[in-house]
Structure formats: C-alpha cells, structure tokens
Scaffold this motif. Structure first.
Motif, PDB file in Angstrom:
ATOM      1  N   PRO A 238     -36.061  -1.428 -50.003  1.00 54.17           N
ATOM      2  CA  PRO A 238     -37.401  -1.895 -49.639  1.00 54.17           C
ATOM      3  C   PRO A 238     -37.910  -1.250 -48.349  1.00 54.17           C
ATOM      4  N   THR A 239     -39.215  -1.014 -48.292  1.00 54.64           N
ATOM      5  CA  THR A 239     -39.840  -0.547 -47.058  1.00 54.64           C
ATOM      6  C   THR A 239     -39.924  -1.699 -46.064  1.00 54.64           C
ATOM      7  N   SER A 240     -40.268  -2.871 -46.565  1.00 54.10           N
ATOM      8  CA  SER A 240     -40.267  -4.083 -45.739  1.00 54.10           C
ATOM      9  C   SER A 240     -40.172  -5.291 -46.659  1.00 54.10           C
ATOM     10  N   GLY A 241     -39.948  -6.454 -46.066  1.00 49.36           N
ATOM     11  CA  GLY A 241     -39.733  -7.656 -46.846  1.00 49.36           C
ATOM     12  C   GLY A 241     -38.260  -7.825 -47.165  1.00 49.36           C
ATOM     13  N   SER A 242     -37.934  -8.805 -48.007  1.00 41.62           N
ATOM     14  CA  SER A 242     -36.529  -9.089 -48.268  1.00 41.62           C
ATOM     15  C   SER A 242     -36.270  -9.339 -49.751  1.00 41.62           C
ATOM     16  N   VAL A 243     -35.042  -8.973 -50.165  1.00 40.23           N
ATOM     17  CA  VAL A 243     -34.563  -9.231 -51.520  1.00 40.23           C
ATOM     18  C   VAL A 243     -33.178  -9.846 -51.400  1.00 40.23           C
ATOM     19  N   SER A 244     -32.981 -10.983 -52.041  1.00 42.96           N
ATOM     20  CA  SER A 244     -31.684 -11.646 -52.051  1.00 42.96           C
ATOM     21  C   SER A 244     -31.223 -11.800 -53.497  1.00 42.96           C
ATOM     22  N   VAL A 245     -29.974 -11.414 -53.771  1.00 40.85           N
ATOM     23  CA  VAL A 245     -29.396 -11.517 -55.113  1.00 40.85           C
ATOM     24  C   VAL A 245     -28.101 -12.306 -55.026  1.00 40.85           C
ATOM     25  N   GLY A 246     -28.031 -13.396 -55.750  1.00 37.36           N
ATOM     26  CA  GLY A 246     -26.816 -14.207 -55.725  1.00 37.36           C
ATOM     27  C   GLY A 246     -26.456 -14.699 -54.344  1.00 37.36           C
ATOM     28  N   GLY A 247     -27.477 -14.961 -53.526  1.00 36.95           N
ATOM     29  CA  GLY A 247     -27.246 -15.439 -52.166  1.00 36.95           C
ATOM     30  C   GLY A 247     -26.943 -14.351 -51.161  1.00 36.95           C
ATOM     31  N   LYS A 248     -26.910 -13.081 -51.604  1.00 39.73           N
ATOM     32  CA  LYS A 248     -26.612 -11.953 -50.709  1.00 39.73           C
ATOM     33  C   LYS A 248     -27.901 -11.204 -50.398  1.00 39.73           C
ATOM     34  N   GLN A 249     -28.168 -11.037 -49.106  1.00 47.54           N
ATOM     35  CA  GLN A 249     -29.349 -10.326 -48.662  1.00 47.54           C
ATOM     36  C   GLN A 249     -29.114  -8.823 -48.782  1.00 47.54           C
ATOM     37  N   LEU A 250     -30.012  -8.102 -49.476  1.00 46.58           N
ATOM     38  CA  LEU A 250     -29.862  -6.664 -49.638  1.00 46.58           C
ATOM     39  C   LEU A 250     -30.434  -5.942 -48.418  1.00 46.58           C
ATOM     40  N   SER A 251     -29.750  -4.874 -47.997  1.00 45.75           N
ATOM     41  CA  SER A 251     -30.234  -4.105 -46.854  1.00 45.75           C
ATOM     42  C   SER A 251     -29.773  -2.661 -46.959  1.00 45.75           C
ATOM     43  N   ALA A 252     -30.461  -1.788 -46.218  1.00 46.62           N
ATOM     44  CA  ALA A 252     -30.164  -0.356 -46.268  1.00 46.62           C
ATOM     45  C   ALA A 252     -28.818  -0.013 -45.657  1.00 46.62           C
ATOM     46  N   ASP A 253     -28.295  -0.874 -44.773  1.00 46.02           N
ATOM     47  CA  ASP A 253     -27.049  -0.554 -44.085  1.00 46.02           C
ATOM     48  C   ASP A 253     -25.824  -1.189 -44.746  1.00 46.02           C
ATOM     49  N   MET A 254     -25.961  -1.590 -46.002  1.00 45.24           N
ATOM     50  CA  MET A 254     -24.810  -2.137 -46.711  1.00 45.24           C
ATOM     51  C   MET A 254     -23.757  -1.043 -46.942  1.00 45.24           C
ATOM     52  N   SER A 255     -22.493  -1.441 -46.901  1.00 43.88           N
ATOM     53  CA  SER A 255     -21.400  -0.498 -47.171  1.00 43.88           C
ATOM     54  C   SER A 255     -21.319  -0.223 -48.669  1.00 43.88           C
ATOM     55  N   GLU A 256     -20.570   0.833 -49.036  1.00 42.06           N
ATOM     56  CA  GLU A 256     -20.381   1.161 -50.450  1.00 42.06           C
ATOM     57  C   GLU A 256     -19.753  -0.016 -51.196  1.00 42.06           C
ATOM     58  N   GLU A 257     -18.823  -0.692 -50.517  1.00 41.94           N
ATOM     59  CA  GLU A 257     -18.166  -1.848 -51.147  1.00 41.94           C
ATOM     60  C   GLU A 257     -19.166  -2.968 -51.418  1.00 41.94           C
ATOM     61  N   GLU A 258     -20.071  -3.208 -50.475  1.00 39.95           N
ATOM     62  CA  GLU A 258     -21.074  -4.258 -50.653  1.00 39.95           C
ATOM     63  C   GLU A 258     -22.057  -3.901 -51.761  1.00 39.95           C
ATOM     64  N   ILE A 259     -22.435  -2.626 -51.821  1.00 37.64           N
ATOM     65  CA  ILE A 259     -23.339  -2.176 -52.884  1.00 37.64           C
ATOM     66  C   ILE A 259     -22.676  -2.343 -54.246  1.00 37.64           C
ATOM     67  N   THR A 260     -21.399  -2.018 -54.336  1.00 39.38           N
ATOM     68  CA  THR A 260     -20.653  -2.189 -55.588  1.00 39.38           C
ATOM     69  C   THR A 260     -20.636  -3.647 -56.020  1.00 39.38           C
TER      70      THR A 260
END
Length: 287
Positions: free
Chosen positions: A62-84
């Motif tokens: 996202p450019t701005s705003g927020s997305v949460s999936v299954g209680g987890k907040q998505l962000s650009a700085d997530m690790s590969e493990e978190e993205i998986t």
C-alpha cells in the motif's frame, strides 16, 4: 463471525513517468471481510479490483492506509518469513490456470506448494488426496495437467491452493477464460470450499450470475468503493450499476423489463430458481 480482513483508508499508486510520477489506482478504500464470508468484487476493467486483491497478500504494498489479514498488520518491512506466513493465510488463483501449473503430473503439481513449505511427505500425500477429492478430480491424479480442459485445469490450480491450506482464497477473474461448462465446474468448487470447508472466499468477476451466490457484493469504480451490500441489495438498483458500465443478472434484467410492461412481479429477483418459480406462477395463475 469475526473480521478476517480489515482495510482502512487504503491508497495505492503505481509508479508513473517523468511527466506523471505516479498513477493513483485506489482511493481511500475501507472494507471489512468476516471469517468464512463469500465476497464478490465487481467493477469494470481498470477499476482497481485486481490491484486490491494483490495488496491482500503483499504482491503489492500500500502507498498509505492499512491492511490487516488474520489479525496481522501488513507492512513493507515484513521479513520473508512473515510474508510466507501471510501467504499461507491467503492464497490467490488467477485468470489463466496455465500460469499456475508447474508439473507434468496432476498430483505432483498439487504437491508443489506444500513441498516448498516444508510439509512432511505423509502429510503432503494426505493433502493432495483431500484436495483432489474436494475439486472432484481424483480420477485425474496421474494425468498431465496440460491435457485437461480449461475448467479442469482451473480446478487443479484451485486444488494446489487448497493443499497449502489457506484460510482465505482470492479468485482473480478465475472463470474469465472458461466456457460455460468450465465456469459452472469452478463455481461449484468455490461454493463447496466456502459453504462446506469454511474457507473465506473473495472472487473478482465480471459475471453477475457468479456474484449472486456471495454473502456480500462490493462494487468498485475508479478506485473507490461505490456500493456494497447483499446481492439482493446491490442488484435491486440496476440503474446505478448500468451507470457504472456494469450489468445485473439476466433474470433481474428480465423481471425489470416485464414490470415496465405492466407485469405484477416483485423487485429484487436475482436467482434463476426464484425467477422460474415466479414466472410459472404468473403464467399459470398459481401463487
């Protein structure tokens, strides 16, 4: 039901060129999808609906705003493990099944995802067998996927996603390239996953008949949500959809035309079964 996906004030822009450094595609999107819900997302080409889908499992950020999936907040700085981990929660099935088939044997193709997640061999075997049974393709386990029909290929692509065991599956125009028979096969599978297996389903489609089965319909136009509600609520306002370059289910359009000709018929008819029953009663004088 609790919310599985929460989207708040979401904006997204694609990189542009020197004259126009960015192209905004989504504008201030807010949406809640409950666990186990079946949601249909409608919109004409270029409305932003496929972009929205790709933001749900970090294909895009996202450019701005927020997305949460299954209680987890998505962000650009997530690790590969978190993205998986996010992609274990929410999977995607795309328009062209050939782009998702990676092996020369059906059961090997379905096993590909779990193998890459490090699932034990005996568990992979169980998941493959179960996925084939769910999509009704058990007898094709040893076949080459590339020799199957379009609808069968798409069901194999869905089986591959089922084997990963996500809690949500996004179907991005997954029936667009199929003939009517193949489309019915895939929609039957999608409804089974949702109704019997409790998987949260988001289907992006141009086909209004497919949206009739959903719990909720979301209409996007020019990157903004312009309507949302039950199928009956959304399709009961056909003039608004026509103004957005969209259609309504054929039975809804037929009943609207008949009412204009003076027939005493109710509004909000969206299913073929209900329409057939009402027409029978009208023609025979039974009610």
């Amino acid at each position: 039901m609790s919310n599985f996906i929460e989207i708040k004030n979401l904006n997204f822009s694609y990189p542009g060129d020197q004259a126009d450094p960015s192209v905004q595609v989504l504008h201030d999107i807010s949406l809640e999808i409950k666990k186990g819900e079946f949601v249909a997302v409608l919109g004409r080409n270029g409305s932003g609906k496929s972009t929205l889908a790709k933001l749900l499992n970090l294909i895009l950020i996202p450019t701005s705003g927020s997305v949460s999936v299954g209680g987890k907040q998505l962000s650009a700085d997530m690790s590969e493990e978190e993205i998986t981990e996010i992609r274990k929660l929410i999977g995607m099935v795309f328009q062209n099944p050939d782009n998702q088939l990676v092996a020369t044997v059906v059961e090997e193709d379905i096993a590909f995802g779990p193998e890459n997640l490090g699932v034990a061999p005996e568990e992979i075997r169980r998941r493959v067998d179960e996925a084939l049974e769910i999509v009704g393709m058990t007898e094709f386990a040893k076949h080459s996927p590339h020799q199957l029909s379009g609808g069968q290929k798409q069901r194999i692509a869905i089986a591959g996603m089922i084997a990963i065991m996500p809690e949500c599956i996004v179907f991005d125009e997954s029936t667009a390239m199929l003939d009517p028979k193949g489309r019915k096969e895939v929609m039957r599978t999608i409804e089974t996953l949702n109704r019997e297996k409790g998987i949260t389903v988001i289907t992006i489609t141009h086909n209004m008949e497919e949206a009739v089965s959903a719990d909720k319909v979301v209409v996007i136009d020019r990157g903004r949500i312009v309507q949302q509600g039950s199928p009956k609520e959304v399709f009961s306002r056909p003039e608004q959809l026509w103004g957005l370059g969209l259609s309504v289910p054929q039975v809804t359009e037929l009943f609207d035309m008949l009412r204009c000709l003076g027939a005493e018929l109710p509004e909000g008819v969206i299913s073929e079964e209900q329409g057939a029953k009402l027409l029978f009663e009208l023609l025979t004088g039974k009610n």
